[in-house]
Design a protein around this motif. Structure first.
Motif, PDB file in Angstrom:
ATOM      1  N   SER A   1     -47.520  12.661 -23.407  1.00  0.00           N
ATOM      2  CA  SER A   1     -47.791  13.715 -22.435  1.00  0.00           C
ATOM      3  C   SER A   1     -48.855  13.217 -21.469  1.00  0.00           C
ATOM      4  CB  SER A   1     -48.244  15.001 -23.125  1.00  0.00           C
ATOM      5  OG  SER A   1     -49.446  14.757 -23.830  1.00  0.00           O
ATOM      6  N   ALA A   2     -48.928  13.834 -20.300  1.00  0.00           N
ATOM      7  CA  ALA A   2     -49.915  13.456 -19.304  1.00  0.00           C
ATOM      8  C   ALA A   2     -51.299  13.931 -19.737  1.00  0.00           C
ATOM      9  CB  ALA A   2     -49.550  14.058 -17.955  1.00  0.00           C
ATOM     10  N   TRP A   3     -52.331  13.273 -19.237  1.00  0.00           N
ATOM     11  CA  TRP A   3     -53.707  13.624 -19.573  1.00  0.00           C
ATOM     12  C   TRP A   3     -54.024  15.039 -19.092  1.00  0.00           C
ATOM     13  CZ3 TRP A   3     -57.513  12.213 -22.520  1.00  0.00           C
ATOM     14  CH2 TRP A   3     -58.804  12.661 -22.242  1.00  0.00           C
ATOM     15  N   ASN A   4     -54.626  15.831 -19.927  1.00  0.00           N
ATOM     16  CA  ASN A   4     -55.036  17.204 -19.640  1.00  0.00           C
ATOM     17  C   ASN A   4     -53.870  18.136 -19.305  1.00  0.00           C
ATOM     18  OD1 ASN A   4     -57.713  17.196 -20.222  1.00  0.00           O
ATOM     19  ND2 ASN A   4     -58.370  16.704 -18.142  1.00  0.00           N
ATOM     20  N   SER A   5     -52.699  17.789 -19.730  1.00  0.00           N
ATOM     21  CA  SER A   5     -51.557  18.670 -19.477  1.00  0.00           C
ATOM     22  C   SER A   5     -51.559  19.809 -20.494  1.00  0.00           C
ATOM     23  CB  SER A   5     -50.247  17.899 -19.553  1.00  0.00           C
ATOM     24  OG  SER A   5     -50.083  17.376 -20.841  1.00  0.00           O
ATOM     25  N   VAL A   6     -50.952  20.915 -20.090  1.00  0.00           N
ATOM     26  CA  VAL A   6     -50.869  22.080 -20.961  1.00  0.00           C
ATOM     27  C   VAL A   6     -49.434  22.209 -21.427  1.00  0.00           C
ATOM     28  CG1 VAL A   6     -51.155  24.573 -21.077  1.00  0.00           C
ATOM     29  CG2 VAL A   6     -52.710  23.209 -19.678  1.00  0.00           C
ATOM     30  N   ARG A   7     -49.260  22.303 -22.715  1.00  0.00           N
ATOM     31  CA  ARG A   7     -47.910  22.440 -23.262  1.00  0.00           C
ATOM     32  C   ARG A   7     -47.487  23.893 -23.209  1.00  0.00           C
ATOM     33  NH1 ARG A   7     -46.023  19.923 -28.206  1.00  0.00           N
ATOM     34  NH2 ARG A   7     -44.200  19.870 -26.926  1.00  0.00           N
ATOM     35  N   ARG A   8     -46.272  24.091 -22.799  1.00  0.00           N
ATOM     36  CA  ARG A   8     -45.707  25.436 -22.772  1.00  0.00           C
ATOM     37  C   ARG A   8     -44.693  25.558 -23.887  1.00  0.00           C
ATOM     38  NH1 ARG A   8     -44.567  25.748 -16.352  1.00  0.00           N
ATOM     39  NH2 ARG A   8     -46.733  25.521 -15.756  1.00  0.00           N
ATOM     40  N   PRO A   9     -44.570  26.733 -24.438  1.00  0.00           N
ATOM     41  CA  PRO A   9     -43.563  26.882 -25.499  1.00  0.00           C
ATOM     42  C   PRO A   9     -42.166  26.653 -24.931  1.00  0.00           C
ATOM     43  CG  PRO A   9     -44.536  29.013 -24.926  1.00  0.00           C
ATOM     44  CD  PRO A   9     -45.291  27.968 -24.168  1.00  0.00           C
ATOM     45  N   VAL A  10     -41.369  25.949 -25.668  1.00  0.00           N
ATOM     46  CA  VAL A  10     -40.007  25.643 -25.244  1.00  0.00           C
ATOM     47  C   VAL A  10     -39.047  26.512 -26.047  1.00  0.00           C
ATOM     48  CG1 VAL A  10     -38.273  23.839 -25.095  1.00  0.00           C
ATOM     49  CG2 VAL A  10     -40.670  23.277 -24.723  1.00  0.00           C
ATOM     50  N   HIS A  11     -38.162  27.183 -25.355  1.00  0.00           N
ATOM     51  CA  HIS A  11     -37.127  27.969 -26.008  1.00  0.00           C
ATOM     52  C   HIS A  11     -35.825  27.208 -25.839  1.00  0.00           C
ATOM     53  CE1 HIS A  11     -39.940  31.248 -26.384  1.00  0.00           C
ATOM     54  NE2 HIS A  11     -40.234  31.110 -25.100  1.00  0.00           N
ATOM     55  N   ALA A  12     -35.173  26.957 -26.941  1.00  0.00           N
ATOM     56  CA  ALA A  12     -33.960  26.150 -26.905  1.00  0.00           C
ATOM     57  C   ALA A  12     -32.937  26.738 -25.947  1.00  0.00           C
ATOM     58  CB  ALA A  12     -33.363  26.060 -28.305  1.00  0.00           C
ATOM     59  N   GLY A  13     -32.454  25.903 -25.051  1.00  0.00           N
ATOM     60  CA  GLY A  13     -31.402  26.310 -24.124  1.00  0.00           C
ATOM     61  C   GLY A  13     -31.893  27.023 -22.882  1.00  0.00           C
ATOM     62  N   LEU A  14     -33.216  27.226 -22.715  1.00  0.00           N
ATOM     63  CA  LEU A  14     -33.736  27.925 -21.540  1.00  0.00           C
ATOM     64  C   LEU A  14     -34.632  26.991 -20.729  1.00  0.00           C
ATOM     65  CD1 LEU A  14     -34.696  31.335 -23.152  1.00  0.00           C
ATOM     66  CD2 LEU A  14     -32.611  30.758 -21.903  1.00  0.00           C
ATOM     67  N   VAL A  15     -34.501  27.083 -19.407  1.00  0.00           N
ATOM     68  CA  VAL A  15     -35.325  26.299 -18.504  1.00  0.00           C
ATOM     69  C   VAL A  15     -36.486  27.179 -18.052  1.00  0.00           C
ATOM     70  CG1 VAL A  15     -35.388  25.081 -16.301  1.00  0.00           C
ATOM     71  CG2 VAL A  15     -33.340  24.965 -17.732  1.00  0.00           C
ATOM     72  N   PRO A  16     -37.747  26.717 -18.243  1.00  0.00           N
ATOM     73  CA  PRO A  16     -38.877  27.543 -17.817  1.00  0.00           C
ATOM     74  C   PRO A  16     -38.965  27.622 -16.290  1.00  0.00           C
ATOM     75  CG  PRO A  16     -39.629  25.433 -18.660  1.00  0.00           C
ATOM     76  CD  PRO A  16     -38.158  25.485 -18.874  1.00  0.00           C
ATOM     77  N   VAL A  17     -39.442  28.754 -15.805  1.00  0.00           N
ATOM     78  CA  VAL A  17     -39.611  28.970 -14.367  1.00  0.00           C
ATOM     79  C   VAL A  17     -41.107  29.065 -14.099  1.00  0.00           C
ATOM     80  CG1 VAL A  17     -39.107  30.540 -12.459  1.00  0.00           C
ATOM     81  CG2 VAL A  17     -37.407  30.138 -14.237  1.00  0.00           C
ATOM     82  N   ASP A  18     -41.575  28.435 -13.020  1.00  0.00           N
ATOM     83  CA  ASP A  18     -43.003  28.337 -12.775  1.00  0.00           C
ATOM     84  C   ASP A  18     -43.549  29.453 -11.880  1.00  0.00           C
ATOM     85  OD1 ASP A  18     -45.291  27.064 -13.431  1.00  0.00           O
ATOM     86  OD2 ASP A  18     -45.064  25.400 -12.048  1.00  0.00           O
ATOM     87  N   THR A  19     -42.789  30.472 -11.564  1.00  0.00           N
ATOM     88  CA  THR A  19     -43.273  31.570 -10.729  1.00  0.00           C
ATOM     89  C   THR A  19     -43.789  32.693 -11.612  1.00  0.00           C
ATOM     90  OG1 THR A  19     -41.083  32.553 -10.656  1.00  0.00           O
ATOM     91  CG2 THR A  19     -41.637  31.030  -8.891  1.00  0.00           C
ATOM     92  N   PRO A  20     -44.823  33.406 -11.157  1.00  0.00           N
ATOM     93  CA  PRO A  20     -45.346  34.506 -11.976  1.00  0.00           C
ATOM     94  C   PRO A  20     -44.269  35.564 -12.212  1.00  0.00           C
ATOM     95  CG  PRO A  20     -46.790  34.046 -10.098  1.00  0.00           C
ATOM     96  CD  PRO A  20     -45.571  33.228  -9.929  1.00  0.00           C
ATOM     97  N   GLY A  21     -44.113  35.933 -13.452  1.00  0.00           N
ATOM     98  CA  GLY A  21     -43.140  36.955 -13.806  1.00  0.00           C
ATOM     99  C   GLY A  21     -41.700  36.462 -13.781  1.00  0.00           C
ATOM    100  N   GLY A  22     -41.494  35.175 -13.476  1.00  0.00           N
ATOM    101  CA  GLY A  22     -40.131  34.628 -13.431  1.00  0.00           C
ATOM    102  C   GLY A  22     -39.535  34.548 -14.810  1.00  0.00           C
ATOM    103  N   LYS A  23     -38.251  34.784 -14.871  1.00  0.00           N
ATOM    104  CA  LYS A  23     -37.567  34.780 -16.155  1.00  0.00           C
ATOM    105  C   LYS A  23     -36.854  33.441 -16.320  1.00  0.00           C
ATOM    106  CE  LYS A  23     -34.216  37.377 -18.779  1.00  0.00           C
ATOM    107  NZ  LYS A  23     -33.171  38.363 -18.747  1.00  0.00           N
ATOM    108  N   ALA A  24     -36.987  32.837 -17.499  1.00  0.00           N
ATOM    109  CA  ALA A  24     -36.317  31.566 -17.770  1.00  0.00           C
ATOM    110  C   ALA A  24     -34.809  31.761 -17.693  1.00  0.00           C
ATOM    111  CB  ALA A  24     -36.714  31.063 -19.147  1.00  0.00           C
ATOM    112  N   PHE A  25     -34.121  30.738 -17.204  1.00  0.00           N
ATOM    113  CA  PHE A  25     -32.666  30.854 -17.116  1.00  0.00           C
ATOM    114  C   PHE A  25     -32.026  29.849 -18.068  1.00  0.00           C
ATOM    115  CE2 PHE A  25     -33.899  27.816 -13.890  1.00  0.00           C
ATOM    116  CZ  PHE A  25     -32.967  26.797 -14.016  1.00  0.00           C
ATOM    117  N   PRO A  26     -30.800  30.136 -18.492  1.00  0.00           N
ATOM    118  CA  PRO A  26     -30.148  29.282 -19.497  1.00  0.00           C
ATOM    119  C   PRO A  26     -29.740  27.932 -18.912  1.00  0.00           C
ATOM    120  CG  PRO A  26     -28.705  31.081 -18.849  1.00  0.00           C
ATOM    121  CD  PRO A  26     -30.006  31.303 -18.164  1.00  0.00           C
TER     122      PRO A  26
END
Length: 156
Positions: free
Chosen positions: A122-147
């Motif tokens: 991982s990159a230095w000082n990076s923050v890990r986000r929880p990964v949900h299998a089959g979903l792509v995280p979205v970086d906008t506030p309140g955005g919903k992950a899509f499959p």
């Protein structure tokens, strides 16, 4: 350091009775084979009696191979006393050595395993986000992950 095998164990594997000089050479061969076994295994078993039986067997095998042909000859002739050797045996001709298979066994007995290893980076000082299998995280506030792919019960 203690040897993994004794002179009496080596004598039992040889087809002849050793004289005083041969006993001295055999003792040195056992020491050399034991040192090589430690090097290939990458560890030492202290006391030597705690080593796996296969280590003792391999040390005896290498020592017997050396005692049967200490000069590394590849041909012999009784008639005109012709002896010969060549480079086929490589640097191991006339020495105590382990074959490649024996070296691999010793490495495995010592806990060294060959093969592929996966290491997470991982990159230095990076923050890990929880990964949900089959979903792509979205970086906008309140955005919903899509499959990322269709699920069994719900096609695209």
């Amino acid at each position: 350091m203690a040897d993994f095998a004794t002179l009496d164990e080596l004598k039992a594997r040889l087809d002849w009775t050793l004289d005083a000089d041969e006993e001295r050479i055999a003792t040195s061969a056992l020491e050399d084979a034991s040192d090589l076994a430690r090097a290939y295994a990458g560890r030492d078993w202290t006391p030597a009696s705690t080593a796996p039986r296969l280590v003792r067997t391999l040390v005896l095998k290498a020592s017997k191979r050396y005692m049967n042909n200490p000069s590394g000859y590849t041909q012999s002739r009784a008639g005109d006393e012709t002896l010969g050797w060549n480079d086929d045996a490589g640097e191991n001709a006339g020495t105590v050595y382990f074959t490649r298979d024996e070296q691999a066994m010793l490495a495995e007995l010592g806990g060294r395993k060959s093969g592929l290893i996966s290491a997470e980076i991982s990159a230095w000082n990076s923050v890990r986000r929880p990964v949900h299998a089959g979903l792509v995280p979205v970086d906008t506030p309140g955005g919903k992950a899509f499959p990322l792919f269709g699920e069994d019960g719900e096609p695209w």
